[in-house]
Write a protein that holds these residues in place. Structure first.
Motif, PDB file in Angstrom:
ATOM      1  N   TRP A   3      -8.178 -12.572  -9.985  1.00  0.00           N
ATOM      2  CA  TRP A   3      -7.774 -13.261  -8.759  1.00  0.00           C
ATOM      3  C   TRP A   3      -6.443 -12.722  -8.247  1.00  0.00           C
ATOM      4  O   TRP A   3      -6.224 -12.597  -7.041  1.00  0.00           O
ATOM      5  CB  TRP A   3      -7.683 -14.764  -9.021  1.00  0.00           C
ATOM      6  N   SER A   4      -5.563 -12.365  -9.183  1.00  0.00           N
ATOM      7  CA  SER A   4      -4.269 -11.808  -8.760  1.00  0.00           C
ATOM      8  C   SER A   4      -4.421 -10.432  -8.123  1.00  0.00           C
ATOM      9  O   SER A   4      -3.539  -9.971  -7.402  1.00  0.00           O
ATOM     10  CB  SER A   4      -3.325 -11.717  -9.965  1.00  0.00           C
ATOM     11  N   LEU A   5      -5.562  -9.761  -8.376  1.00  0.00           N
ATOM     12  CA  LEU A   5      -5.819  -8.441  -7.794  1.00  0.00           C
ATOM     13  C   LEU A   5      -6.645  -8.512  -6.512  1.00  0.00           C
ATOM     14  O   LEU A   5      -7.074  -7.476  -6.002  1.00  0.00           O
ATOM     15  CB  LEU A   5      -6.559  -7.559  -8.811  1.00  0.00           C
ATOM     16  N   ARG A   6      -6.876  -9.724  -5.998  1.00  0.00           N
ATOM     17  CA  ARG A   6      -7.785  -9.866  -4.848  1.00  0.00           C
ATOM     18  C   ARG A   6      -7.300  -9.066  -3.644  1.00  0.00           C
ATOM     19  O   ARG A   6      -8.109  -8.506  -2.892  1.00  0.00           O
ATOM     20  CB  ARG A   6      -7.955 -11.340  -4.494  1.00  0.00           C
ATOM     21  N   LYS A   7      -5.977  -9.007  -3.442  1.00  0.00           N
ATOM     22  CA  LYS A   7      -5.461  -8.242  -2.301  1.00  0.00           C
ATOM     23  C   LYS A   7      -5.735  -6.755  -2.477  1.00  0.00           C
ATOM     24  O   LYS A   7      -6.077  -6.055  -1.514  1.00  0.00           O
ATOM     25  CB  LYS A   7      -3.962  -8.490  -2.138  1.00  0.00           C
ATOM     26  N   ALA A   8      -5.584  -6.261  -3.712  1.00  0.00           N
ATOM     27  CA  ALA A   8      -5.856  -4.846  -3.962  1.00  0.00           C
ATOM     28  C   ALA A   8      -7.349  -4.547  -3.846  1.00  0.00           C
ATOM     29  O   ALA A   8      -7.741  -3.507  -3.307  1.00  0.00           O
ATOM     30  CB  ALA A   8      -5.351  -4.454  -5.358  1.00  0.00           C
ATOM     31  N   ILE A   9      -8.186  -5.475  -4.342  1.00  0.00           N
ATOM     32  CA  ILE A   9      -9.632  -5.241  -4.321  1.00  0.00           C
ATOM     33  C   ILE A   9     -10.149  -5.230  -2.886  1.00  0.00           C
ATOM     34  O   ILE A   9     -10.796  -4.280  -2.439  1.00  0.00           O
ATOM     35  CB  ILE A   9     -10.365  -6.298  -5.167  1.00  0.00           C
ATOM     36  N   PHE A  10      -9.865  -6.316  -2.160  1.00  0.00           N
ATOM     37  CA  PHE A  10     -10.443  -6.451  -0.824  1.00  0.00           C
ATOM     38  C   PHE A  10      -9.545  -5.872   0.276  1.00  0.00           C
ATOM     39  O   PHE A  10     -10.045  -5.351   1.271  1.00  0.00           O
ATOM     40  CB  PHE A  10     -10.749  -7.925  -0.541  1.00  0.00           C
ATOM     41  N   GLY A  11      -8.228  -5.955   0.104  1.00  0.00           N
ATOM     42  CA  GLY A  11      -7.332  -5.419   1.119  1.00  0.00           C
ATOM     43  C   GLY A  11      -7.201  -3.915   1.023  1.00  0.00           C
ATOM     44  O   GLY A  11      -7.612  -3.167   1.925  1.00  0.00           O
ATOM     45  N   ALA A  60      -9.116  -1.657  -9.110  1.00  0.00           N
ATOM     46  CA  ALA A  60      -9.481  -2.620  -8.071  1.00  0.00           C
ATOM     47  C   ALA A  60     -10.239  -1.929  -6.927  1.00  0.00           C
ATOM     48  O   ALA A  60     -11.241  -2.458  -6.431  1.00  0.00           O
ATOM     49  CB  ALA A  60      -8.214  -3.293  -7.530  1.00  0.00           C
ATOM     50  N   ILE A  61      -9.782  -0.752  -6.523  1.00  0.00           N
ATOM     51  CA  ILE A  61     -10.468  -0.014  -5.455  1.00  0.00           C
ATOM     52  C   ILE A  61     -11.871   0.396  -5.906  1.00  0.00           C
ATOM     53  O   ILE A  61     -12.842   0.295  -5.146  1.00  0.00           O
ATOM     54  CB  ILE A  61      -9.644   1.219  -5.042  1.00  0.00           C
ATOM     55  N   LEU A  62     -11.990   0.840  -7.154  1.00  0.00           N
ATOM     56  CA  LEU A  62     -13.300   1.233  -7.678  1.00  0.00           C
ATOM     57  C   LEU A  62     -14.264   0.046  -7.695  1.00  0.00           C
ATOM     58  O   LEU A  62     -15.455   0.196  -7.393  1.00  0.00           O
ATOM     59  CB  LEU A  62     -13.148   1.803  -9.090  1.00  0.00           C
ATOM     60  N   LEU A  63     -13.754  -1.127  -8.028  1.00  0.00           N
ATOM     61  CA  LEU A  63     -14.608  -2.331  -8.030  1.00  0.00           C
ATOM     62  C   LEU A  63     -15.109  -2.638  -6.625  1.00  0.00           C
ATOM     63  O   LEU A  63     -16.284  -2.997  -6.430  1.00  0.00           O
ATOM     64  CB  LEU A  63     -13.823  -3.521  -8.591  1.00  0.00           C
TER      65      LEU A  63
END
Length: 597
Positions: free
Chosen positions: A84-92, A154-157
């Motif tokens: 959840w703390s990586l949500r900005k990196a994953i989706f943003g 995160a980007i790979l996910l």
């Protein structure tokens, strides 16, 4: 005939293993890395090399399970709160990189004279970075847990999630007659419903079924069944997602996330690791075998130009996006070099586009060759970047927690019975990062009631200790009440994890001598200190002053250490005679009268 068929299959296995055993150590020795070694070995034995293997597509399909298992292991490291703390990196960050790269790479296709649809599919296939290549390179240089590594993961996910809507877009792009529109719409809604149902089923199983299952199996004390259950979870999750039309890798990752806070997390990682490593290596071998040298030779101008143009444009896009996201120049350049290639999901997308007649077989062959070449070139580009980057401008290590100018100390405690619970209190109070493992399921459940997080694991296994963090631990506390197991762990830890201070609970004097051979940093007999404390109190009770009691006890400690040194030097009998002789006569003041313990 059956025997001949079995011999042929066995010959393929021997060929694959032999190629890997020869090529990978050689390439690592000359500094080119294991990924390039696997790719070169695959090219050498494949249908476009020596022709020892003729069906790389079949092997590639099986080897994709290596990527699946890798993402399961990554999922185990991603607790939901951390994810959840990586949500900005994953989706943003992930969406920004995909959109920018997709637009510019589509422009590259248009510049080469291809139609918009072909350019878009080719571009999006190249946007999907190779999870296998990047993860392997990150793992080899130890960057997986660093902030820069976490952003890349995160980007790979996000890109793995993207394969589902991309396949839907390809289906919409397919030429279809008007009469089939209604049926196609109904089919698409059914596909969406099946995908959502698969996700719900996987989450429900992860929340309510998996932990009770592993608890039952752990109580059965059957190691091979635990391994079988770990494989069942990974492959079952992958199969469920595949049935739902989703990515197998994402299913395995989600299963890992659901088990990331389980007490069986480290044991699962250790059980999966050997299969993950073998299958991932097989994946790279099959990618190397898939490189069609004939197609490259006949279309080399456009393939070579495509590789150079797409890798440069993608690297430039990644660098710009990283800088816009306020990454340093070094981090942005490192990410651009590491991710400037197409990935394994491109093969899936191109196959779907070919089946839907969005692209033709020639484009499919050329783009597949471009992606494979980009994957093969990435380790070389990373190596060149490493050689050209000055040491003082290397990638920063921001984000490592430090205490008093040093890395935050980490401690691994093996065994959490009465002794381990007391021995760990000091480091817990000091705020050190601590991991506790034990193989008593009931004790683990009892410890949870008091707020302790204890993981299930067999401390006698090097892979379990590695999964629990022994390779980065500053101290390893062996607190077991089993002297044979404690000795095995001490010997194993000293051999495999020499950086850690090794503190071991000893059973008796003979056990102390055994542990000394393992060169432990500190050991203590389990009853010695408590007996000494009672002896001191007895002296005080008999009227001795505090100073006198301390002096007597210190004298006893010195005599005990002298006897221990004598026994360690081979004078075991003489040492015991000394003690027994002291017992038979009235000792002088402060003389040692303790029987051997």
């Amino acid at each position: 005939m059956a025997v001949e068929g079995s011999a042929g299959d066995l010959l393929k296995v021997v060929t694959l293993l032999g190629a890997a055993v020869v090529a990978v150590p050689l390439f690592k020795r000359i500094g080119l890395g294991s990924v390039l070694g696997y790719l070169a070995a695959g090219l050498a034995i494949g249908p476009f090399g020596m022709g020892l293997i003729s069906d790389p597509a079949t092997i590639l399909h099986t080897a994709e399970l290596g990527v699946v298992m890798y993402l399961f292991v990554i999922g185990l490291e991603m607790q939901p709160s951390h994810l959840w703390s990586l949500r900005k990196a994953i989706f943003g960050l992930g969406s920004m990189q995909v959109v920018v790269c997709g637009l510019l790479l589509t422009g590259v296709g248009l510049a080469f004279g291809f139609p918009l649809g072909v350019s878009f599919v080719s571009a999006m296939g190249f946007v999907l970075t190779s999870t296998a290549v990047v993860m392997q390179l990150l793992g080899e240089r130890g960057d997986m847990a660093q902030p820069r590594g976490q952003k890349i993961v995160a980007i790979l996910l996000f890109e793995d999630l993207l394969i589902v809507p991309l396949l839907a877009v390809v289906a919409f792009m397919a030429p279809a007659d008007v009469g089939a529109t209604v049926a196609a719409s109904s089919s698409r809604w059914g596909t969406i419903g099946l995908a959502l149902g698969s996700l719900v089923a996987l989450v429900a199983a992860g929340v309510w079924l998996l932990n009770p299952l592993f608890r039952i199996l752990a109580n059965a004390k059957a190691r091979e069944v635990m391994t079988a259950a770990a494989l069942l979870v990974v492959l079952g999750a992958a199969l469920l997602m595949q049935v739902g039309g989703l990515s197998m890798a994402m299913g395995a990752f989600l299963a890992g996330v659901l088990l990331s806070e389980s007490t069986f997390r480290h044991q699962l990682e250790a059980d999966i690791e050997p299969f993950r490593g073998l299958l991932l290596g097989l994946f790279f071998l099959s990618v190397g075998m898939s490189l069609d040298l004939a197609a490259v030779a006949s279309n080399w101008p456009i393939i070579l130009a495509g590789v150079v143009a797409m890798m440069i444009v993608k690297a430039l896009c990644i660098y710009i996006v990283a800088r816009l996201a306020k990454s340093s120049h070094a981090d942005a350049l490192d990410r651009a070099v590491l991710m400037a290639q197409g990935g394994e999901f491109a093969f899936v997308l191109f196959a779907a586009a070919l089946g839907a007649k969005v692209i033709d077989p020639v484009v499919n062959a050329n783009m597949t060759a471009i992606v494979v070449l980009s994957m093969a070139l990435t380790p070389l580009v990373v190596l060149v970047h490493k050689r050209l980057t000055p040491a003082d401008s290397a990638v920063s290590l921001d984000g490592i927690e430090k205490v008093d100018g040093q890395q935050n100390a980490s401690v691994l405690v093996i065994g959490f019975g009465r002794f381990g619970q007391i021995a760990s209190q000091g480091v817990i109070a000091r705020g050190a990062s601590i991991t506790i493992i034990d193989n008593n399921v009931q004790m683990i459940r009892d410890a949870e009631l008091y707020g302790f997080k204890v993981y299930y694991g067999d401390g006698c296994r090097a892979d379990v200790l590695h999964a629990a963090g022994a390779h980065t631990a500053q101290a390893i506390l062996v607190c077991l009440d089993n002297k044979e197991a404690a000795t095995r762990i001490a010997e194993l830890a000293r051999e495999e994890f020499p950086q850690a201070e090794l503190l071991v609970r000893a059973f008796d004097r003979e056990h102390v001598l055994e542990l000394r051979k393992a060169d432990v940093s500190y050991l203590v007999r389990e009853t010695f200190e408590s007996a000494m404390a009672m002896g001191r109190q007895a002296l005080l009770t008999m009227g001795a002053a505090e100073e006198e009691a301390d002096e007597v006890m210190e004298h006893l400690r010195r005599r005990d250490a002298e006897r221990m040194d004598m026994e360690a030097a081979g004078g075991l009998f003489a040492g015991r005679q000394l003690v027994l002789g002291n017992l038979k006569k009235k000792p002088p003041e402060h003389e040692e009268v303790q029987a051997p313990a």
